[in-house]
Motif scaffolding. Structure first.
Motif, PDB file in Angstrom:
ATOM      1  N   ARG A  73      26.749  -3.295 -16.612  1.00 41.06           N
ATOM      2  CA  ARG A  73      25.321  -3.072 -16.357  1.00 41.06           C
ATOM      3  C   ARG A  73      25.052  -3.097 -14.851  1.00 41.06           C
ATOM      4  N   PRO A  74      23.898  -2.532 -14.425  1.00 43.71           N
ATOM      5  CA  PRO A  74      23.665  -2.369 -12.988  1.00 43.71           C
ATOM      6  C   PRO A  74      23.422  -3.678 -12.214  1.00 43.71           C
ATOM      7  N   GLU A  75      22.871  -4.717 -12.860  1.00 41.90           N
ATOM      8  CA  GLU A  75      22.398  -5.883 -12.110  1.00 41.90           C
ATOM      9  C   GLU A  75      23.402  -7.026 -11.935  1.00 41.90           C
ATOM     10  N   PRO A  76      24.032  -7.514 -13.035  1.00 46.46           N
ATOM     11  CA  PRO A  76      24.729  -8.804 -12.957  1.00 46.46           C
ATOM     12  C   PRO A  76      25.902  -8.881 -11.976  1.00 46.46           C
ATOM     13  N   LEU A  77      26.513  -7.767 -11.636  1.00 45.83           N
ATOM     14  CA  LEU A  77      27.696  -7.836 -10.783  1.00 45.83           C
ATOM     15  C   LEU A  77      27.371  -7.731  -9.297  1.00 45.83           C
ATOM     16  N   GLY A  88      35.120  -7.542   3.444  1.00 47.31           N
ATOM     17  CA  GLY A  88      35.910  -6.413   3.944  1.00 47.31           C
ATOM     18  C   GLY A  88      36.860  -5.813   2.924  1.00 47.31           C
ATOM     19  N   ILE A  89      36.711  -6.199   1.648  1.00 45.25           N
ATOM     20  CA  ILE A  89      37.562  -5.577   0.616  1.00 45.25           C
ATOM     21  C   ILE A  89      36.873  -4.288   0.154  1.00 45.25           C
ATOM     22  N   PRO A  90      37.574  -3.157   0.240  1.00 45.05           N
ATOM     23  CA  PRO A  90      36.954  -1.913  -0.219  1.00 45.05           C
ATOM     24  C   PRO A  90      36.661  -1.969  -1.725  1.00 45.05           C
ATOM     25  N   VAL A  91      35.459  -1.524  -2.108  1.00 47.55           N
ATOM     26  CA  VAL A  91      35.061  -1.522  -3.520  1.00 47.55           C
ATOM     27  C   VAL A  91      34.722  -0.094  -3.932  1.00 47.55           C
ATOM     28  N   ILE A  92      35.361   0.365  -4.995  1.00 48.60           N
ATOM     29  CA  ILE A  92      35.063   1.698  -5.534  1.00 48.60           C
ATOM     30  C   ILE A  92      34.385   1.519  -6.889  1.00 48.60           C
ATOM     31  N   ILE A  93      33.202   2.087  -7.030  1.00 43.48           N
ATOM     32  CA  ILE A  93      32.461   2.007  -8.286  1.00 43.48           C
ATOM     33  C   ILE A  93      32.675   3.315  -9.056  1.00 43.48           C
ATOM     34  N   VAL A  94      32.993   3.191 -10.338  1.00 38.74           N
ATOM     35  CA  VAL A  94      33.274   4.381 -11.156  1.00 38.74           C
ATOM     36  C   VAL A  94      32.278   4.487 -12.310  1.00 38.74           C
ATOM     37  N   ASP A  95      31.813   5.675 -12.581  1.00 42.77           N
ATOM     38  CA  ASP A  95      31.002   6.042 -13.753  1.00 42.77           C
ATOM     39  C   ASP A  95      29.618   5.392 -13.794  1.00 42.77           C
ATOM     40  N   ARG A  96      29.553   4.085 -13.917  1.00 38.34           N
ATOM     41  CA  ARG A  96      28.249   3.400 -13.994  1.00 38.34           C
ATOM     42  C   ARG A  96      27.895   2.812 -12.635  1.00 38.34           C
ATOM     43  N   LYS A  97      26.608   2.810 -12.326  1.00 34.52           N
ATOM     44  CA  LYS A  97      26.186   2.361 -10.998  1.00 34.52           C
ATOM     45  C   LYS A  97      25.816   0.889 -10.981  1.00 34.52           C
ATOM     46  N   ILE A  98      25.712   0.326  -9.770  1.00 36.42           N
ATOM     47  CA  ILE A  98      25.159  -1.008  -9.606  1.00 36.42           C
ATOM     48  C   ILE A  98      23.935  -0.921  -8.703  1.00 36.42           C
ATOM     49  N   ASN A  99      23.080  -1.949  -8.760  1.00 35.91           N
ATOM     50  CA  ASN A  99      21.854  -1.950  -7.960  1.00 35.91           C
ATOM     51  C   ASN A  99      22.099  -2.489  -6.553  1.00 35.91           C
ATOM     52  N   SER A 100      22.972  -1.854  -5.840  1.00 35.53           N
ATOM     53  CA  SER A 100      23.238  -2.266  -4.463  1.00 35.53           C
ATOM     54  C   SER A 100      23.895  -1.102  -3.748  1.00 35.53           C
ATOM     55  N   GLU A 101      23.729  -1.087  -2.434  1.00 37.38           N
ATOM     56  CA  GLU A 101      24.397  -0.041  -1.640  1.00 37.38           C
ATOM     57  C   GLU A 101      25.666  -0.584  -0.992  1.00 37.38           C
ATOM     58  N   LYS A 136      19.992   7.373 -28.117  1.00 38.21           N
ATOM     59  CA  LYS A 136      20.457   6.850 -26.826  1.00 38.21           C
ATOM     60  C   LYS A 136      21.572   5.834 -26.999  1.00 38.21           C
ATOM     61  N   GLY A 137      22.354   5.646 -25.957  1.00 35.33           N
ATOM     62  CA  GLY A 137      23.309   4.545 -25.925  1.00 35.33           C
ATOM     63  C   GLY A 137      22.530   3.244 -25.950  1.00 35.33           C
ATOM     64  N   SER A 138      23.159   2.156 -26.429  1.00 33.65           N
ATOM     65  CA  SER A 138      22.332   0.964 -26.670  1.00 33.65           C
ATOM     66  C   SER A 138      22.180   0.027 -25.480  1.00 33.65           C
ATOM     67  N   ASP A 139      22.919   0.244 -24.394  1.00 35.79           N
ATOM     68  CA  ASP A 139      22.721  -0.691 -23.274  1.00 35.79           C
ATOM     69  C   ASP A 139      21.849  -0.073 -22.180  1.00 35.79           C
ATOM     70  N   ASN A 140      21.570  -0.893 -21.174  1.00 36.84           N
ATOM     71  CA  ASN A 140      20.748  -0.407 -20.070  1.00 36.84           C
ATOM     72  C   ASN A 140      21.602   0.025 -18.884  1.00 36.84           C
ATOM     73  N   SER A 141      22.692   0.712 -19.181  1.00 42.22           N
ATOM     74  CA  SER A 141      23.571   1.167 -18.103  1.00 42.22           C
ATOM     75  C   SER A 141      22.954   2.387 -17.430  1.00 42.22           C
ATOM     76  N   SER A 142      23.428   2.692 -16.230  1.00 45.97           N
ATOM     77  CA  SER A 142      22.843   3.820 -15.501  1.00 45.97           C
ATOM     78  C   SER A 142      23.019   5.157 -16.232  1.00 45.97           C
ATOM     79  N   PRO A 143      24.158   5.412 -16.924  1.00 44.38           N
ATOM     80  CA  PRO A 143      24.230   6.699 -17.642  1.00 44.38           C
ATOM     81  C   PRO A 143      23.154   6.841 -18.718  1.00 44.38           C
ATOM     82  N   VAL A 144      22.852   5.734 -19.414  1.00 49.18           N
ATOM     83  CA  VAL A 144      21.822   5.804 -20.461  1.00 49.18           C
ATOM     84  C   VAL A 144      20.470   6.131 -19.828  1.00 49.18           C
ATOM     85  N   ILE A 145      20.133   5.400 -18.765  1.00 52.10           N
ATOM     86  CA  ILE A 145      18.841   5.610 -18.103  1.00 52.10           C
ATOM     87  C   ILE A 145      18.753   7.042 -17.560  1.00 52.10           C
TER      88      ILE A 145
END
Ligand code: FRU
Length: 324
Positions: A73-77, A88-101, A136-145
């Protein structure tokens, strides 16, 4: 040689059970196996957000060089992703988004486009009236929204389209039979389901009522393989599926670029497209060819490993013989 640094890439996968996720994991493993200087570890969170947090925490504390995440989900992580990024650890986000830049790169298809494609496909069939059941998919993930937003954007602009019901995946076993029973009140001639599995389940419910031919089903994902999207289009269960690539290959390619200090764009957009009876066979053939190549590569790598093993035992024998 022994001097080469072995980089640790960790991947935190939010969901484990379905073929789309397995395809993503497999793509990453195949891509990683092409590089001798990386070691990929996949952590399965099984839809448990606390477990996903633990996995990310573990990677932060254990010297992982790149962290790849498909967030549940977008918020908890957000705090953990930001912690990794700030360290300084590179982070790559795949498929679903998070609420941060605060991440290094995102890779995935645009889900607004996925929703738009689905509605445009229905509009392209030129029915006088398209009454749609949205599942709709049942969670509040970014793809569903985002799939919902993109879909409704087009629906609003096309007079012939209307979404008469919108339900969640988890409700369909219970609600879809009722919805189908009240067809005379509100006829439904299209189902847009947020993935191919949901679409297939909805089709089965419609079939149990003899209604599978009066309704056209549209799904998302477009995976190859038995009872997956492309197959379901080819055997007439689905009218169309909207391709949603997993991004597994690309995520590891991006990780490699980061490790080699190459520039990577922050947003790495993957293409989506409509798959229907016109292009399903071409898509299937392409995927079959890619799979064959991948299998060949795996067999080759296996042989190379075996050769390396024999070589190293031989050279040990040689050392003994030569008294080294
Ligand atoms: C698989 C899945 C796909 C969907 C994606 C969205 O777990 O539900 O069907 O396209 O996740 O994140």
């Amino acid at each position: 040689d022994n001097e080469t640094k072995l980089y640790k890439i960790g991947f935190s996968q939010c969901i484990s059970k379905d073929d789309w996720r397995k395809a993503m994991d497999h793509e990453m493993q195949v891509e990683a196996s092409l590089h001798t200087d990386i070691n990929l570890t996949v952590f399965q969170a099984n839809e448990n957000i606390e477990l996903q947090k633990k996995h990310i925490e573990f990677m932060i504390n254990n010297g992982f060089d790149v962290i790849v995440i498909s967030p549940l989900r977008p918020e908890p992580l957000v705090p953990l992703v930001e912690k990794a990024y700030d360290k300084g650890i590179p982070v790559i986000i795949v498929d679903r988004k998070i609420n941060s830049e605060k991440f290094t790169a995102f890779v995935g298809a645009n889900n607004i486009d996925v929703g738009r494609n689905a509605a445009n496909y229905i509009a392209s069939l030129n029915e006088k009236k398209a009454n749609i059941l949205e599942i709709k998919g049942s969670d509040n993930s970014s793809p569903v929204i985002e799939r919902h937003l993109g879909f409704h954007k087009i629906v609003k602009s096309e007079a012939s389209l209307s979404v008469v019901r919108s339900v969640k995946d988890e409700e369909i076993e219970q609600r879809m039979p009722q919805i189908l029973d009240s067809l005379s009140v509100k006829p439904i001639n299209f189902v847009f389901a947020f993935n191919d599995d949901i679409a297939y389940n909805a089709w089965k419910i419609a079939k149990s009522k003899g209604l599978e031919k009066t309704i056209k089903f549209i799904g998302v994902d477009g995976l190859n393989g038995s009872n997956n999207g492309i197959d379901l289009v080819q055997n007439g269960v689905l009218s169309a599926t909207i391709l949603y690539p997993t991004g597994g290959h690309e995520a590891i390619k991006i990780a490699m670029k980061i490790l080699r200090n190459e520039n990577v764009p922050k947003n790495n957009k993957l293409n989506t497209t409509i798959i229907d009876y016109r292009n399903a066979e071409i898509m299937k053939n392409q995927y079959d060819r890619i799979n064959k190549h991948q299998n060949d590569i795996e067999i080759q790598q296996d042989r190379i490993k075996k050769q390396e093993q024999t070589y190293s035992t031989q050279s040990n024998i040689l050392k003994v013989l030569l008294g080294l």
